[in-house]
Design a protein around this motif. Sequence first.
Motif, PDB file in Angstrom:
ATOM      1  N   PRO A  74       0.835  -1.211   0.000  1.00  0.00           N
ATOM      2  CA  PRO A  74       0.000   0.000   0.000  1.00  0.00           C
ATOM      3  C   PRO A  74       0.867   1.256   0.000  1.00  0.00           C
ATOM      4  N   ILE A  75       0.376   2.282  -0.629  1.00  0.00           N
ATOM      5  CA  ILE A  75       1.135   3.536  -0.692  1.00  0.00           C
ATOM      6  C   ILE A  75       0.405   4.620   0.079  1.00  0.00           C
ATOM      7  N   ASP A  76       1.175   5.561   0.595  1.00  0.00           N
ATOM      8  CA  ASP A  76       0.603   6.729   1.261  1.00  0.00           C
ATOM      9  C   ASP A  76       0.201   7.732   0.172  1.00  0.00           C
ATOM     10  N   ILE A  77      -1.108   7.966   0.026  1.00  0.00           N
ATOM     11  CA  ILE A  77      -1.600   8.823  -1.056  1.00  0.00           C
ATOM     12  C   ILE A  77      -1.035  10.225  -0.963  1.00  0.00           C
ATOM     13  N   THR A  78      -0.939  10.741   0.258  1.00  0.00           N
ATOM     14  CA  THR A  78      -0.435  12.112   0.442  1.00  0.00           C
ATOM     15  C   THR A  78       1.011  12.221  -0.005  1.00  0.00           C
ATOM     16  N   ASP A  79       1.834  11.234   0.384  1.00  0.00           N
ATOM     17  CA  ASP A  79       3.251  11.249  -0.013  1.00  0.00           C
ATOM     18  C   ASP A  79       3.389  11.086  -1.518  1.00  0.00           C
ATOM     19  N   ALA A  80       2.562  10.221  -2.112  1.00  0.00           N
ATOM     20  CA  ALA A  80       2.626   9.997  -3.558  1.00  0.00           C
ATOM     21  C   ALA A  80       2.272  11.276  -4.323  1.00  0.00           C
ATOM     22  N   ALA A  82       2.511  14.337  -3.186  1.00  0.00           N
ATOM     23  CA  ALA A  82       3.566  15.330  -2.945  1.00  0.00           C
ATOM     24  C   ALA A  82       4.765  15.084  -3.851  1.00  0.00           C
ATOM     25  N   LEU A  83       5.128  13.793  -4.024  1.00  0.00           N
ATOM     26  CA  LEU A  83       6.247  13.455  -4.907  1.00  0.00           C
ATOM     27  C   LEU A  83       5.908  13.802  -6.358  1.00  0.00           C
ATOM     28  N   ALA A  84       4.691  13.453  -6.775  1.00  0.00           N
ATOM     29  CA  ALA A  84       4.282  13.729  -8.155  1.00  0.00           C
ATOM     30  C   ALA A  84       4.205  15.221  -8.433  1.00  0.00           C
ATOM     31  N   ASP A  85       3.938  16.017  -7.390  1.00  0.00           N
ATOM     32  CA  ASP A  85       3.780  17.458  -7.557  1.00  0.00           C
ATOM     33  C   ASP A  85       5.083  18.219  -7.307  1.00  0.00           C
ATOM     34  N   SER A  86       6.169  17.494  -7.041  1.00  0.00           N
ATOM     35  CA  SER A  86       7.445  18.164  -6.758  1.00  0.00           C
ATOM     36  C   SER A  86       7.974  18.860  -8.011  1.00  0.00           C
ATOM     37  N   ALA A  87       8.707  19.926  -7.818  1.00  0.00           N
ATOM     38  CA  ALA A  87       9.187  20.756  -8.943  1.00  0.00           C
ATOM     39  C   ALA A  87      10.010  19.970  -9.966  1.00  0.00           C
ATOM     40  N   PRO A  88      10.964  19.083  -9.546  1.00  0.00           N
ATOM     41  CA  PRO A  88      11.760  18.356 -10.557  1.00  0.00           C
ATOM     42  C   PRO A  88      10.911  17.450 -11.452  1.00  0.00           C
ATOM     43  N   VAL A  89       9.919  16.762 -10.853  1.00  0.00           N
ATOM     44  CA  VAL A  89       9.068  15.860 -11.642  1.00  0.00           C
ATOM     45  C   VAL A  89       8.198  16.664 -12.599  1.00  0.00           C
ATOM     46  N   ARG A  90       7.617  17.765 -12.093  1.00  0.00           N
ATOM     47  CA  ARG A  90       6.829  18.653 -12.952  1.00  0.00           C
ATOM     48  C   ARG A  90       7.657  19.140 -14.141  1.00  0.00           C
ATOM     49  N   LYS A  91       8.893  19.569 -13.818  1.00  0.00           N
ATOM     50  CA  LYS A  91       9.749  20.158 -14.847  1.00  0.00           C
ATOM     51  C   LYS A  91      10.088  19.140 -15.924  1.00  0.00           C
ATOM     52  N   LEU A  92      10.421  17.912 -15.522  1.00  0.00           N
ATOM     53  CA  LEU A  92      10.766  16.876 -16.508  1.00  0.00           C
ATOM     54  C   LEU A  92       9.579  16.565 -17.412  1.00  0.00           C
ATOM     55  N   LEU A  93       8.407  16.365 -16.824  1.00  0.00           N
ATOM     56  CA  LEU A  93       7.232  16.025 -17.613  1.00  0.00           C
ATOM     57  C   LEU A  93       6.816  17.189 -18.511  1.00  0.00           C
ATOM     58  N   LEU A 144      12.557   7.239 -10.659  1.00  0.00           N
ATOM     59  CA  LEU A 144      11.518   8.253 -10.852  1.00  0.00           C
ATOM     60  C   LEU A 144      10.317   7.735 -11.643  1.00  0.00           C
ATOM     61  N   ALA A 145      10.363   6.465 -12.044  1.00  0.00           N
ATOM     62  CA  ALA A 145       9.268   5.906 -12.847  1.00  0.00           C
ATOM     63  C   ALA A 145       7.925   6.083 -12.153  1.00  0.00           C
ATOM     64  N   PHE A 146       7.856   5.736 -10.865  1.00  0.00           N
ATOM     65  CA  PHE A 146       6.594   5.841 -10.137  1.00  0.00           C
ATOM     66  C   PHE A 146       6.131   7.292 -10.037  1.00  0.00           C
ATOM     67  N   ALA A 147       7.078   8.213  -9.767  1.00  0.00           N
ATOM     68  CA  ALA A 147       6.719   9.628  -9.618  1.00  0.00           C
ATOM     69  C   ALA A 147       6.162  10.202 -10.920  1.00  0.00           C
TER      70      ALA A 147
END
Length: 575
Positions: free
Chosen positions: A176-182, A184-195, A239-242
């Motif tokens: 199981p994953i923590d939805i809030t942490d997931a 937050a990771l997906a919304d982090s600046a580096p992930v946003r910038k790459l996508l 970073l695949a999951f993020a």
Amino acid sequence: MAVRRLGQILVDLGFISDEQLFLLLEEQEQQAEHQQLGKIAEDMSLVTDEQLAQALAEQMNMQVISLDDVSISPDLLQRITEPMAQLYKVIPVKMDEDMNELTVATCEPQNLSTQDELRQFLGLTIRMVVATERDIQKTLDRYYSQDSESFESLVQDLENDSALAAAAAALSGDGPIDITDAEALADSAPVRKLLNMVLLMAIKDHASDIHFEPFEEEFRIRIKSDGVLFEMVPPPRHLAFAITTRIKVMANLDIAERRMPQDGRIELSVGGHPVDLRVSVLPTMFGESVVMRLLDRSVVSLDLAKVGMDDDILAEFRTTMVKPNGIVLVTGPTGSGKTTTLYSALSELNDITEKIITTEEPVEYDIDGIIQIPIDSEIDNTFANCLRAILRQDPDKILVGEIRDLETAEIAIQASLTGHLVFSTLHTNDAPATITRLKDMGIPPFMITATVEAILAQRLVRRICSQCREESTPSGDLLFELDMTEEEVANKTFFKGIGCDNCNNTGYKGRVGLFELLIMNDGIREMIMENASTDEIRIEAQKHGMTSLRDSGLYLAYEGMTTVEEVVRETIIER
């Protein structure tokens, strides 16, 4: 408060006279596409670019700055990637960390959507200031020079980000994953910038699909442009999951569900025009594989005269389109341009005196004046059920997105027999093979001969880049594939692209269509009733002027529009 007109502001600031404003308005009215008044004034040397920037700032209540006076730090440049800066023509000027506010300079402050789109992409409050177009371009050239290297450097920075790696590792298990942490990771600046960079590069290159593929040791990103996949520099595997989670968040999918396939849609506005992204998520052994289909409506011209048909084929197809009833089929593999051809036909037929209804999965282009119904199999809103309901809506012409089964085919036939013209698609190799496909579905030959009026088969081949095209001689193997001898091509000139910056060193830029139109006549109908083979029907159709897909491709190769390799790749030979 109403925005003051730019022309009046130019007069009020003393940059032009009332007489000059009248001339500008006359010039703007005469242009086929209404260009902006300020640009016309600058082109006519009535105002300088500095004066235009001042007037635009006055109009939009913004500040004017000179970028020569601004020192832009590397940290600030990291906020906006090269594709984004080039697409929107903006320069990051200042970042207020306390207010979470980024100040950007633009030469197009009147484009109100830019501020909203940058806010959506970056997750920051955006404040706009005005600079001249020359200033913006000079700064872009100075700070953003090589976009491929900038993507590589971004990937390198992500690999060196230990905090991001630790956060990703905490969520990478199978449990199981923590939805809030997931989130937050997906919304982090580096992930946003790459996508964001991947999306903008794909949109800029007019790509059709983006593939995100997880493997045991790497996470691969590939972009399909002109029908061929090209691999980008792979981001760090952790970073695949993020990245997939970020995509699922944007598409409003369930980020906690990682065992079931999911489909969604993302609607973006990029540079003032809408871009639709159809998202497909598929669980694999090493994570979720994501494919995004890009539909940029601004680059699709729904004009039948521009789809690339030969004049003779176009004339015959138009004659078939206006028949009062019958079935017109367009065939070809996925991504061969069938939908664009059919939409172009419907756009041409779209008249106040005609009732046109379409049923599609999904609705790809919104055409004013046409009733369009999306298919949703989850609620049993299938092609067949939809088509039954459409017939009660008194249509003149109907588009069925695809004939997939006997039930849909039978209702389409019934619709054509009761005075409707039905357009639809099938997946077959060529036009004559469509007859066999319909028989295999269980449709009696007499029904086929009574309803089908025309079958258009099509393919898309890559167009040779105009900037690096040169003469070429096809190899003996290619000539063998074409069933041709060296003597037959002795007087023919062939071309290829050697590769340049314009075509990303592929030798190709854009695509062009190959078309094969089979018009039903008494001879072919009789052959269908006698259960003639596909080859026999093909020979009969060619006797009556049908140009095969391969011959259509060879004609384009002789004209220097595509290569022999592309023709061989996309067509089969009829022996």
